[in-house]
Design a protein around this motif. Structure first.
Motif, short mmCIF file in Angstrom:
data_model
loop_
_atom_site.label_atom_id
_atom_site.label_comp_id
_atom_site.label_asym_id
_atom_site.label_seq_id
_atom_site.Cartn_x
_atom_site.Cartn_y
_atom_site.Cartn_z
N ARG A 20 0.84 -1.20 0.00
CA ARG A 20 0.00 0.00 0.00
C ARG A 20 0.87 1.25 0.00
N VAL A 21 0.28 2.36 -0.45
CA VAL A 21 0.94 3.66 -0.40
C VAL A 21 0.55 4.31 0.92
N THR A 22 1.54 4.61 1.74
CA THR A 22 1.30 5.28 3.02
C THR A 22 1.68 6.74 2.89
N GLY A 23 0.70 7.62 3.06
CA GLY A 23 0.96 9.05 3.04
C GLY A 23 1.48 9.51 4.38
N PHE A 24 2.58 10.26 4.37
CA PHE A 24 3.23 10.73 5.59
C PHE A 24 2.99 12.24 5.66
N LEU A 25 2.09 12.66 6.54
CA LEU A 25 1.64 14.05 6.58
C LEU A 25 1.99 14.70 7.91
N GLY A 26 2.11 16.02 7.85
CA GLY A 26 2.35 16.80 9.06
C GLY A 26 2.76 18.20 8.67
N PRO A 27 2.55 19.17 9.55
CA PRO A 27 2.95 20.55 9.25
C PRO A 27 4.46 20.66 9.07
N ASN A 28 4.91 21.80 8.53
CA ASN A 28 6.34 22.06 8.45
C ASN A 28 6.96 21.96 9.84
N GLY A 29 8.10 21.27 9.92
CA GLY A 29 8.76 21.11 11.21
C GLY A 29 8.21 20.00 12.07
N ALA A 30 7.31 19.19 11.50
CA ALA A 30 6.69 18.12 12.30
C ALA A 30 7.63 16.94 12.54
N GLY A 31 8.66 16.79 11.70
CA GLY A 31 9.61 15.70 11.87
C GLY A 31 9.58 14.66 10.76
N LYS A 32 8.89 14.94 9.66
CA LYS A 32 8.76 13.95 8.59
C LYS A 32 10.12 13.64 7.94
N SER A 33 10.83 14.67 7.51
CA SER A 33 12.12 14.44 6.85
C SER A 33 13.13 13.82 7.80
N LEU A 37 -7.36 18.40 12.29
CA LEU A 37 -6.61 17.52 13.18
C LEU A 37 -5.30 18.15 13.63
N THR A 38 -4.63 18.88 12.75
CA THR A 38 -3.29 19.40 13.06
C THR A 38 -3.31 20.85 13.52
N ARG A 39 -4.49 21.39 13.76
CA ARG A 39 -4.60 22.81 14.12
C ARG A 39 -3.70 23.19 15.30
N ASP A 40 -3.63 22.31 16.30
CA ASP A 40 -2.86 22.62 17.50
C ASP A 40 -1.41 22.17 17.41
N SER A 41 -1.01 21.64 16.25
CA SER A 41 0.36 21.14 16.08
C SER A 41 1.21 22.02 15.18
N LEU A 42 0.67 23.15 14.74
CA LEU A 42 1.40 24.03 13.84
C LEU A 42 2.53 24.70 14.60
N GLU A 43 3.73 24.62 14.05
CA GLU A 43 4.88 25.27 14.66
C GLU A 43 5.03 26.69 14.14
N PHE A 44 4.64 26.93 12.89
CA PHE A 44 4.77 28.22 12.27
C PHE A 44 3.39 28.71 11.81
#
Length: 302
Positions: A30-43, A290-297
């Motif tokens: 399966r294709v797993t989408g890896f999502l998150g705001p900038n600075g979330a830690g994906k890279s 869902l990510t409203r409270d996780s925004l760093e910028f």
């Protein structure tokens, strides 16, 4: 089949925790989408999977082993993290030949993947003359070189034209259909909605959601309900397991129940309904909520 497994994966930079106890499995097929705001830690997470950054806690495993312990890594894992990380004076073909020789792969693989990504006609052009979209295709060719069972793509559609975006969508879904594990990060929600089967969403380095795409969007959708006497209806609906929230104008948004079920619950509660409207939420809307409270910028209106 080979999976990626993250076990309490943690990375700190000074007093900042970039990845915080991340635990999940990226399944094959399966294709797993890896999502998150900038600075979330994906890279950072992807770099740790590939052994480019060392975790401060936990671990990242491919087929049960750390990347650095794989005996033949290019045949097991392919990755595109930075499309511009190529020596500009090399031709596209020479770049792939250099990688093939280093990995003990036949030269024929370089020509095969150039054809696969549509760069055969520019194989002998120097990479410094490539557009971003062409560089993305070359990076994808390098990831495919060893015919690996696991693939990681970080923002692979940047710089691609509409035809290229459609092509990579079909490519990733085709690779997953062959039983490979495909992990792809992107900020292009409309495209992710068409590509991913499953979602991993992180914020401030922590896992927020690990869910099938269809389930995520369905849970975030709801039914707009208006009633003459909403209080007994809310009690009835919550008693049956629905999620109910009140919107600004006094209406109710009900999640976890279909419109017909809500109508029957209202009838049982003796409540007259004045509106019953299903609302379908897009991936972008569900993600933003869902990510409203996780925004760093956050930008400030002026």
């Amino acid at each position: 089949m080979t999976a990626i497994e993250l076990k309490a994966l943690t990375k700190r930079y000074g007093d900042r925790t970039a990845v915080d106890g991340l635990t999940c499995v990226i399944e094959p097929g399966r294709v797993t989408g890896f999502l998150g705001p900038n600075g979330a830690g994906k890279s950072t997470t992807m770099r740790m999977i590939l052994g480019l950054d060392r975790p401060d806690g936990g671990g990242a495993y491919v087929g049960g082993r750390r990347y650095t312990d794989l005996p033949d890594p290019m045949r097991e894992v392919g990755a595109l993290l930075d499309a511009r990380a190529v020596h500009g004076t090399r031709t596209a073909r020479d770049h792939l030949l250099w990688l093939a020789h280093a990995a003990g792969l036949p030269e024929s693989r370089a020509d095969e993947v150039l054809r696969q990504v549509g760069l055969e006609s520019v194989a002998r052009r120097r990479v410094r003359t490539f557009s971003l979209g062409m560089s993305q295709r070359l990076g994808i060719a390098a990831a495919l070189l060893g015919d690996p069972a696991v693939l990681l793509f970080d923002e692979p559609v940047n710089g691609l034209d509409p035809e290229g975006v459609k092509w990579i969508r079909e490519l990733m879904r085709g690779l997953a259909g062959e039983g490979r594990a495909v992990l792809v990060s992107s900020h292009l929600m409309s495209e992710m909605a068409l590509t991913a089967d499953h979602l991993l969403i992180i914020g401030r380095g922590r896992l927020i959601a690990d869910v099938a795409m269809a389930d995520f969007v369905r849970r975030s959708s709801g039914v707009l309900v208006r009633a003459d006497d909403p209080e007994p209806l809310v009690k009835r609906l919550t008693g049956e397991g629905a999620e109910v929230r009140t919107v600004a104008d006094g209406g109710l948004v009900v999640g976890g129940m279909e419109a017909g079920e809500i109508g029957r619950a209202a009838l049982a509660a003796g409540v007259a309904l004045t509106e019953l409207t299903p609302q379908r939420t897009s991936l972008e809307e569900a993600y933003m909520e869902l990510t409203r409270d996780s925004l760093e910028f956050k930008a400030v209106a002026v």
